[in-house]
Enzyme design. Structure first.
Site, PDB file in Angstrom:
ATOM      1  N   GLY A  89      -1.281   2.253  -7.160  1.00  0.00           N
ATOM      2  CA  GLY A  89      -1.997   2.532  -8.468  1.00  0.00           C
ATOM      3  C   GLY A  89      -1.512   3.736  -9.239  1.00  0.00           C
ATOM      4  O   GLY A  89      -1.210   3.488 -10.537  1.00  0.00           O
ATOM      5  N   CYS A  99       1.003  -1.370   0.054  1.00  0.00           N
ATOM      6  CA  CYS A  99       0.033  -0.071  -0.269  1.00  0.00           C
ATOM      7  C   CYS A  99       0.590   1.147  -0.005  1.00  0.00           C
ATOM      8  O   CYS A  99       1.628   1.461   0.904  1.00  0.00           O
ATOM      9  CB  CYS A  99      -0.839   0.161   1.060  1.00  0.00           C
ATOM     10  SG  CYS A  99      -2.041   1.367   1.308  1.00  0.00           S
ATOM     11  N   GLU A 142     -10.158   0.718  -6.037  1.00  0.00           N
ATOM     12  CA  GLU A 142      -9.211  -0.397  -5.249  1.00  0.00           C
ATOM     13  C   GLU A 142     -10.008  -1.665  -4.872  1.00  0.00           C
ATOM     14  O   GLU A 142     -11.060  -1.729  -4.589  1.00  0.00           O
ATOM     15  CB  GLU A 142      -8.877   0.442  -3.922  1.00  0.00           C
ATOM     16  CG  GLU A 142      -7.866   1.333  -4.107  1.00  0.00           C
ATOM     17  CD  GLU A 142      -7.113   1.709  -3.052  1.00  0.00           C
ATOM     18  OE1 GLU A 142      -6.680   0.854  -2.229  1.00  0.00           O
ATOM     19  OE2 GLU A 142      -6.523   2.944  -2.737  1.00  0.00           O
ATOM     20  N   CYS A 148      -4.564   6.319  -4.555  1.00  0.00           N
ATOM     21  CA  CYS A 148      -3.958   5.068  -4.382  1.00  0.00           C
ATOM     22  C   CYS A 148      -2.567   5.198  -4.903  1.00  0.00           C
ATOM     23  O   CYS A 148      -2.316   5.569  -6.092  1.00  0.00           O
ATOM     24  CB  CYS A 148      -4.636   4.020  -5.396  1.00  0.00           C
ATOM     25  SG  CYS A 148      -4.098   2.417  -5.408  1.00  0.00           S
ATOM     26  N   HIS A 153      -2.505  -4.500 -10.318  1.00  0.00           N
ATOM     27  CA  HIS A 153      -3.140  -3.284 -10.867  1.00  0.00           C
ATOM     28  C   HIS A 153      -3.291  -3.537 -12.434  1.00  0.00           C
ATOM     29  O   HIS A 153      -2.797  -3.931 -13.194  1.00  0.00           O
ATOM     30  CB  HIS A 153      -2.238  -2.122 -10.730  1.00  0.00           C
ATOM     31  CG  HIS A 153      -2.114  -1.629  -9.291  1.00  0.00           C
ATOM     32  ND1 HIS A 153      -3.128  -0.667  -8.791  1.00  0.00           N
ATOM     33  CD2 HIS A 153      -1.293  -1.902  -8.304  1.00  0.00           C
ATOM     34  CE1 HIS A 153      -2.784  -0.437  -7.474  1.00  0.00           C
ATOM     35  NE2 HIS A 153      -1.836  -1.215  -7.231  1.00  0.00           N
TER      36      HIS A 153
HETATM   37  N1  LIG Z   1      -6.620  -1.980  -2.349  1.00  0.00           N
HETATM   38  C1  LIG Z   1      -4.969  -2.305  -2.540  1.00  0.00           C
HETATM   39  C2  LIG Z   1      -4.338  -2.263  -1.186  1.00  0.00           C
HETATM   40  C3  LIG Z   1      -4.170  -0.562  -0.882  1.00  0.00           C
HETATM   41  C4  LIG Z   1      -3.476   0.040  -1.783  1.00  0.00           C
HETATM   42  C5  LIG Z   1      -3.578   1.580  -1.915  1.00  0.00           C
HETATM   43  N2  LIG Z   1      -4.233   1.985  -0.755  1.00  0.00           N
HETATM   44  C6  LIG Z   1      -2.139   2.247  -1.914  1.00  0.00           C
HETATM   45  O1  LIG Z   1      -2.005   3.577  -1.609  1.00  0.00           O
HETATM   46  O2  LIG Z   1      -1.400   1.724  -2.788  1.00  0.00           O
HETATM   47  C7  LIG Z   1      -5.105  -3.809  -2.838  1.00  0.00           C
HETATM   48  O3  LIG Z   1      -5.912  -4.442  -2.576  1.00  0.00           O
HETATM   49  O4  LIG Z   1      -4.097  -4.082  -3.334  1.00  0.00           O
END
Ligand SMILES: N[C@H](CCC[C@H](N)C(=O)O)C(=O)O
Length: 276
Positions: free
Chosen positions: A222, A75, A210, A219, A161
């Site tokens: 992301g 994250c 997400e 994100c 992603h």
């Molecule tokens: N939802 C993402 C985890 C949080 C990523 C995001 N909040 C960031 O800042 O990279 C997943 O399931 O891989």
């Protein structure tokens, strides 16, 4: 049992952060879901646990749980908040903090200007590492979604992603296409879905649906994945400003053999206690 937590955010991507070094924290998926719900708990996109180190050469271990209770590998916004948290809590005096995650070790740098710079490691592009079902690695893949044809980039920053290029993020079908791709059978561990609008070689706008949390204001992984995909398609420079609904990140990625650097803010909002 009462435990202390800190509510934090990185560009509006918000977190409940627990010090699991000095507190004993046990969380099951149902407890996590209630904690992330703003009516039954504190409310957040993800929950972060700061734990003692597990990997050699690291100072802490960092676990990340989505609002749906699923544990994930990485994250980006959470990593910056992690760095701010361990300094504010006096868990470390260092400005450079090596941290272990489920995706391996990353290095967090607290900068003099108050921003946090993170070495997010190298992107994983082989389908088997994303994971994504495809014959060969490619900068673009064809994907049929609910009878419609789409072209996507597929990149892992430790977490998976999919990246789509759109004319205008404001009108992108994030609410409908995001969940449809998140649960697409060719992504066996589901996937985060980024909608990228190119403004210039050094600037994009991005919205992200997400995995396990829905659309967030920002994100970090992301943003990294979008820049990697954009560069592989010959659309973007080595340094790109990524404008997300919650604010901007700077992403640096020179070449396929290089790591991805992410720079941005991290803020504490309030401290509290909760019965777990
Ligand atoms: N939802 C993402 C985890 C949080 C990523 C995001 N909040 C960031 O800042 O990279 C997943 O399931 O891989």
């Amino acid at each position: 049992m009462k435990v202390r937590f800190t509510k934090m955010h990185g560009l509006g991507n918000d977190f409940v952060v627990f010090d699991a070094v000095r507190q004993r924290i046990t969380l099951d998926p149902e407890r996590l879901r209630r904690l992330a719900d703003r009516r039954f708990g504190v409310g957040c996109d993800q929950i972060l646990l700061v734990e003692p180190p597990r990997l050699p050469g690291t100072e802490f271990h960092y676990r990340i749980f989505n609002a749906d209770g699923s544990e994930v590998e990485q994250c980006g916004n959470g990593a910056r908040c992690f760095a701010r948290f361990v300094r504010e809590q006096g868990l470390t005096e260092h400005d450079e903090i090596p941290v272990g995650t489920a995706a391996g070790a990353i290095r967090l740098h607290l900068e003099a200007d108050g921003l946090v710079r993170v070495n997010m490691g190298r992107p994983r592009l082989a389908p088997v590492e994303i994971p994504f079902q495809a014959e060969h690695e490619a900068p673009l893949y064809d994907l049929e979604v609910a009878g419609e044809h789409h072209q996507i980039g597929a990149v892992s920053m430790g977490n998976p992603h999919a990246v789509l290029l759109v004319e205008d993020v404001e009108t992108a079908p994030v609410a409908s296409l995001g969940p449809a791709i998140e649960h697409h059978p060719r992504f066996p561990q589901r996937v985060n879905v980024g909608f990228m609008q190119r403004l210039a070689g050094d600037a994009i706008r991005l919205r992200v649906h997400e995995r396990g949390a829905g659309e967030t204001l920002a994100c970090g992984t992301g943003a990294c994945a979008a820049v990697v995909s954009g560069r592989l398609r010959g659309l973007l420079d080595e340094r790109v400003r990524v404008d997300l609904p919650g604010g901007g990140l700077i992403i640096d990625w020179r070449s396929p053999d290089d790591v991805v650097w992410m720079t941005g803010p991290a803020e504490s909002v309030f401290h509290g206690e909760i019965v777990l």
